[in-house]
Design an enzyme around this catalytic site. Structure first.
Site, PDB file in Angstrom:
ATOM      1  N   HIS A 177      49.217  53.858  36.279  1.00 37.11           N
ATOM      2  CA  HIS A 177      49.970  52.605  36.252  1.00 37.11           C
ATOM      3  C   HIS A 177      49.259  51.526  35.446  1.00 37.11           C
ATOM      4  O   HIS A 177      49.877  50.587  34.968  1.00 37.11           O
ATOM      5  CB  HIS A 177      50.186  52.081  37.672  1.00 37.11           C
ATOM      6  CG  HIS A 177      50.825  53.074  38.579  1.00 37.11           C
ATOM      7  ND1 HIS A 177      52.093  53.564  38.364  1.00 37.11           N
ATOM      8  CD2 HIS A 177      50.371  53.706  39.691  1.00 37.11           C
ATOM      9  CE1 HIS A 177      52.395  54.439  39.311  1.00 37.11           C
ATOM     10  NE2 HIS A 177      51.367  54.548  40.130  1.00 37.11           N
TER      11      HIS A 177
ATOM     12  N   HIS B 105      42.342  45.292  37.244  1.00 34.10           N
ATOM     13  CA  HIS B 105      43.286  46.066  36.434  1.00 34.10           C
ATOM     14  C   HIS B 105      44.089  45.107  35.578  1.00 34.10           C
ATOM     15  O   HIS B 105      43.942  43.884  35.703  1.00 34.10           O
ATOM     16  CB  HIS B 105      44.174  46.924  37.338  1.00 34.10           C
ATOM     17  CG  HIS B 105      44.981  46.092  38.290  1.00 34.10           C
ATOM     18  ND1 HIS B 105      44.537  45.797  39.556  1.00 34.10           N
ATOM     19  CD2 HIS B 105      46.161  45.442  38.140  1.00 34.10           C
ATOM     20  CE1 HIS B 105      45.428  45.016  40.144  1.00 34.10           C
ATOM     21  NE2 HIS B 105      46.422  44.783  39.299  1.00 34.10           N
TER      22      HIS B 105
ATOM     23  N   HIS C 198      47.840  43.988  33.270  1.00 36.24           N
ATOM     24  CA  HIS C 198      49.297  44.078  33.120  1.00 36.24           C
ATOM     25  C   HIS C 198      49.708  43.545  31.752  1.00 36.24           C
ATOM     26  O   HIS C 198      49.166  42.552  31.275  1.00 36.24           O
ATOM     27  CB  HIS C 198      49.999  43.224  34.179  1.00 36.24           C
ATOM     28  CG  HIS C 198      49.764  43.659  35.585  1.00 36.24           C
ATOM     29  ND1 HIS C 198      50.512  44.630  36.205  1.00 36.24           N
ATOM     30  CD2 HIS C 198      48.836  43.266  36.494  1.00 36.24           C
ATOM     31  CE1 HIS C 198      50.070  44.803  37.445  1.00 36.24           C
ATOM     32  NE2 HIS C 198      49.043  43.990  37.646  1.00 36.24           N
TER      33      HIS C 198
ATOM     34  N   HIS D  42      43.938  41.278  36.724  1.00 36.30           N
ATOM     35  CA  HIS D  42      43.931  40.969  38.162  1.00 36.30           C
ATOM     36  C   HIS D  42      42.629  41.474  38.761  1.00 36.30           C
ATOM     37  O   HIS D  42      42.336  42.671  38.700  1.00 36.30           O
ATOM     38  CB  HIS D  42      45.113  41.659  38.868  1.00 36.30           C
ATOM     39  CG  HIS D  42      46.436  41.032  38.569  1.00 36.30           C
ATOM     40  ND1 HIS D  42      47.638  41.626  38.898  1.00 36.30           N
ATOM     41  CD2 HIS D  42      46.749  39.853  37.987  1.00 36.30           C
ATOM     42  CE1 HIS D  42      48.626  40.822  38.531  1.00 36.30           C
ATOM     43  NE2 HIS D  42      48.117  39.749  37.964  1.00 36.30           N
TER      44      HIS D  42
ATOM     45  N   THR E 252      51.575  43.316  43.614  1.00 31.75           N
ATOM     46  CA  THR E 252      52.733  43.395  42.714  1.00 31.75           C
ATOM     47  C   THR E 252      53.116  44.837  42.412  1.00 31.75           C
ATOM     48  O   THR E 252      53.907  45.095  41.520  1.00 31.75           O
ATOM     49  CB  THR E 252      52.470  42.640  41.399  1.00 31.75           C
ATOM     50  OG1 THR E 252      51.446  43.333  40.669  1.00 31.75           O
ATOM     51  CG2 THR E 252      52.057  41.204  41.647  1.00 31.75           C
ATOM     52  N   THR E 253      52.507  45.765  43.153  1.00 28.84           N
ATOM     53  CA  THR E 253      52.862  47.182  43.041  1.00 28.84           C
ATOM     54  C   THR E 253      53.099  47.715  44.454  1.00 28.84           C
ATOM     55  O   THR E 253      52.601  47.125  45.421  1.00 28.84           O
ATOM     56  CB  THR E 253      51.713  47.988  42.385  1.00 28.84           C
ATOM     57  OG1 THR E 253      50.517  47.766  43.126  1.00 28.84           O
ATOM     58  CG2 THR E 253      51.501  47.584  40.937  1.00 28.84           C
TER      59      THR E 253
HETATM   60 ZN   LIG Z   1      48.023  43.569  39.342  1.00 19.79          ZN
END
Ligand SMILES: [Zn+2]
Length: 247
Positions: free
Chosen positions: A87, A112, A114, A131, A197-198
């Site tokens: 992801h 991680h 985005h 993040h 957010t996942t």
């Molecule tokens: Zn995130």
């Protein structure tokens, strides 16, 4: 449907049929029919993705200013591992580090990325974000979001961008990553309560979004997009949440 085919494939190579245990990895991504609009229906444990009322990301409009302590960040530079988790790229560091907020000290867990950035500030969109996920002693999560525009090459992430793990499950070790140098000089931030957010979109996550964006070069952004063309959840309703600005 996907699980069904996977079962057949594994059976065919002699591993026997797959039984979907409650803890089995649920397939999700950013495209229908397993995209953000469907996350809440994919698994009981993901119910908050559609039923939650304090979800992230949001379009940040500060509705109150607050005399909050400055962000006290502490991330010693050192070796790091960058893993392709399917992801995003997930970075863990040997030296960990922490951030101290009004709510206490939270240890660094992972960082991680985005693209585009998920959070918006007054409707302004950013092409990239990092993040930094933290957890305190009793398990409360706090995330620091750093926003990036396209511009000068990001020096702190140069070693990361120049040797990316290319397939899910792959990882790359970096000799030295200095998370502290990813931060802008001015640590003004917006803060509010939100969620992951996942999936499973867990709520009760304390968000800190830095106001001043950094930069990544177009080349760096393209390198990330080659692996993850789009991995951002759409904006969620703010509802009646307080969004504080500290600066
Ligand atoms: Zn995130």
């Amino acid at each position: 449907m996907k699980l069904h085919y996977l079962g057949i494939a594994l059976f065919a190579i002699g591993l026997g049929p797959v039984t979907a245990a409650p803890t089995s990895h649920t397939h999700w991504n950013y495209l229908s029919p397993t995209g953000p609009d469907e996350w809440g229906d994919l698994h009981d444990e993901h119910a908050l993705c559609s039923a939650g009322t304090q979800q992230s990301p949001i379009n940040i409009k500060a509705n109150t200013s607050a005399a909050l302590p400055a962000l006290a960040i502490h991330y010693p530079a050192g070796p790091a591992v960058v893993k392709h988790n399917g992801h995003s790229l997930e970075v863990t560091t040997e030296s960990k580090g922490d951030v101290t907020l009004a709510s206490g000290t939270h240890d660094f867990v992972q960082m991680h990325f985005h693209t585009p950035a998920e959070m918006q500030i007054d409707g302004r969109k950013y092409p990239f974000s990092a993040h930094l996920v933290h957890r305190d002693a009793v398990g409360n999560l706090a995330v620091i979001a750093l926003l990036f525009d396209v511009g000068a090459k990001n020096k702190a992430l140069d070693s990361l961008f120049s040797s990316l793990p290319r397939r899910e499950g792959d990882s790359v070790t970096l000799n030295n990553l200095d998370l502290q140098s990813l931060f802008p000089e001015k640590l003004d931030y917006f803060t509010f309560m939100g969620s992951l957010t996942t999936p499973p979109c867990t709520e009760g996550v304390r968000w800190q979004v830095l106001k001043v964006p950094g930069t990544v070069s177009q080349q760096q952004l393209n390198a990330f997009k080659q692996l993850f063309p789009m991995n951002a959840r759409p904006i969620q309703p703010t509802n009646d949440r307080m969004v504080k600005f500290a600066g």
